[in-house]
Design an enzyme around this catalytic site. Structure first.
Site, PDB file in Angstrom:
ATOM      1  CD  GLU A  62      84.934  54.207  49.732  1.00 46.19           C
ATOM      2  OE1 GLU A  62      85.726  53.377  48.964  1.00 46.19           O
ATOM      3  OE2 GLU A  62      83.713  54.434  49.206  1.00 46.19           O
ATOM      4  CB  CYS A 201      89.238  56.500  40.489  1.00 43.80           C
ATOM      5  SG  CYS A 201      90.109  55.127  40.131  1.00 43.80           S
ATOM      6  NE  ARG A 221      93.362  58.335  38.189  1.00 40.81           N
ATOM      7  CZ  ARG A 221      93.365  56.976  38.063  1.00 40.81           C
ATOM      8  NH1 ARG A 221      93.283  56.786  36.765  1.00 40.81           N
ATOM      9  NH2 ARG A 221      93.509  56.140  39.025  1.00 40.81           N
TER      10      ARG A 221
END
Length: 318
Positions: A62, A201, A221
């Site tokens: 990722e 995020c 966040r």
């Protein structure tokens, strides 16, 4: 005992004890606190949780996907990484092109209805195969929009120009290490409401150099403490290693600052199970020497000495 991992376990206990019960976008419900911070001394070891097994290969593929500036899940599927599938799948099953069984609320229904779960797995398998084999389908339904990789490497300006934030930060770290502007942001207010499968995020990170060591602070966040945060801790700690290796510095700290830090209400049993387990010593991360950050492959990053308890499965809120 790992001071690094203990911070994470203490955060779990804090949210369980003091978190506010809140509704959320997924209609799952959470226990939440606002504002938390963990500091990970990377000299202690690589902070991959040991109280449950976390798959380092998923984290590596990722992160390299982000670094490459990619936003299509084909690369991830080619590396047997399924962690972004649900968001792309949701786009397909909600489109006019989808003609299969009703997949409404597939995340929750697949957990409680065995018959539906079988249908869901069949449709997901079809979806993944088409992403891998059908270029046109991949282009339309595999792309997640302007998510992390796009913002890191190809930020679009109002003048039609492109900013490679990651390369710019690396150059700045080499030429002006004391700068206070070593920042990469994924939060693009113009793109957030438009075509992102999921607004970022982990929204912004900043590097800091002192005493020959590279540190990084992330502002996140929204933090899914059980499923997401263990990945985020390891991913950004790995990023510190990779960038430090690129610019010729030692690793310092990873500081993880959380906005809305929450435990989903359908993760409570899993969190309690994890908290009942003893920690093991942290592993180490090894990176192939002599290769540019942008040329690294998943085989260039290896984990050494990882001992952990078994994984704990939990549903993802989509």
């Amino acid at each position: 005992m790992s001071v690094n991992e203990q911070q994470y376990l203490d955060l779990c206990r804090h949210v369980l004890a003091d978190g506010e019960k809140k509704s959320d976008r997924t209609n799952t419900g959470t226990y939440s606190v606002f504002g938390a911070q963990m500091r990970f001394d990377l000299a202690e070891g690589f902070p991959l949780l040991t109280t449950k097994k976390v798959n380092i290969r998923l984290i590596v593929s990722e992160l390299l996907w982000f670094i490459h500036g990619d936003t299509n899940i084909r690369y991830l599927l080619q590396h047997n990484n399924n962690i972004w599938n649900e968001w792309a799948f949701k786009r397909w099953v909600e489109s006019n092109d989808y003609t299969g069984p009703d997949m409404t609320d597939f995340g929750n229904r697949s957990l409680v209805d065995a018959g539906f779960n079988t249908l869901y797995k069949e449709q997901m398998a079809i979806f993944k195969q088409r992403i891998l084999e059908d270029d046109a389908f991949m282009a339309q339904y595999g792309d997640l929009g302007p998510v992390y990789g796009k913002q890191w490497r190809h930020w679009q300006t109002s003048r039609g120009e492109t900013i490679d934030q990651l390369k710019d930060v690396i150059e700045s770290l080499k030429t002006n290490p004391d700068s206070r502007r070593h920042i990469v942001t994924a939060w693009n207010p113009e793109d957030v409401p438009s075509n992102m499968a999921l607004p970022p995020c982990h929204a912004l990170f900043q590097f800091y150099v002192a005493n020959g060591k590279l540190s990084c602070q992330l502002y996140q966040r929204s933090a899914d403490i059980f499923l997401g945060v263990p990945f985020n801790i390891a991913s950004y700690s790995l990023l510190v290693h990779l960038i430090a290796n690129e610019v010729g510095l030692e690793v310092g700290e990873f500081i993880h600052t959380l906005g809305d830090a929450h435990i989903y209400q359908n993760h409570l049993t899993q969190v309690e199970e994890q908290l009942s387990r003893e920690m093991y010593n942290l592993p180490e991360i090894h990176i192939t020497e002599g290769k540019s950050l942008f040329d690294l492959t998943v085989d260039d990053i290896t984990l050494v000495g990882y001992e952990s308890h078994p994984p704990i499965k939990a549903p993802i809120a989509v």
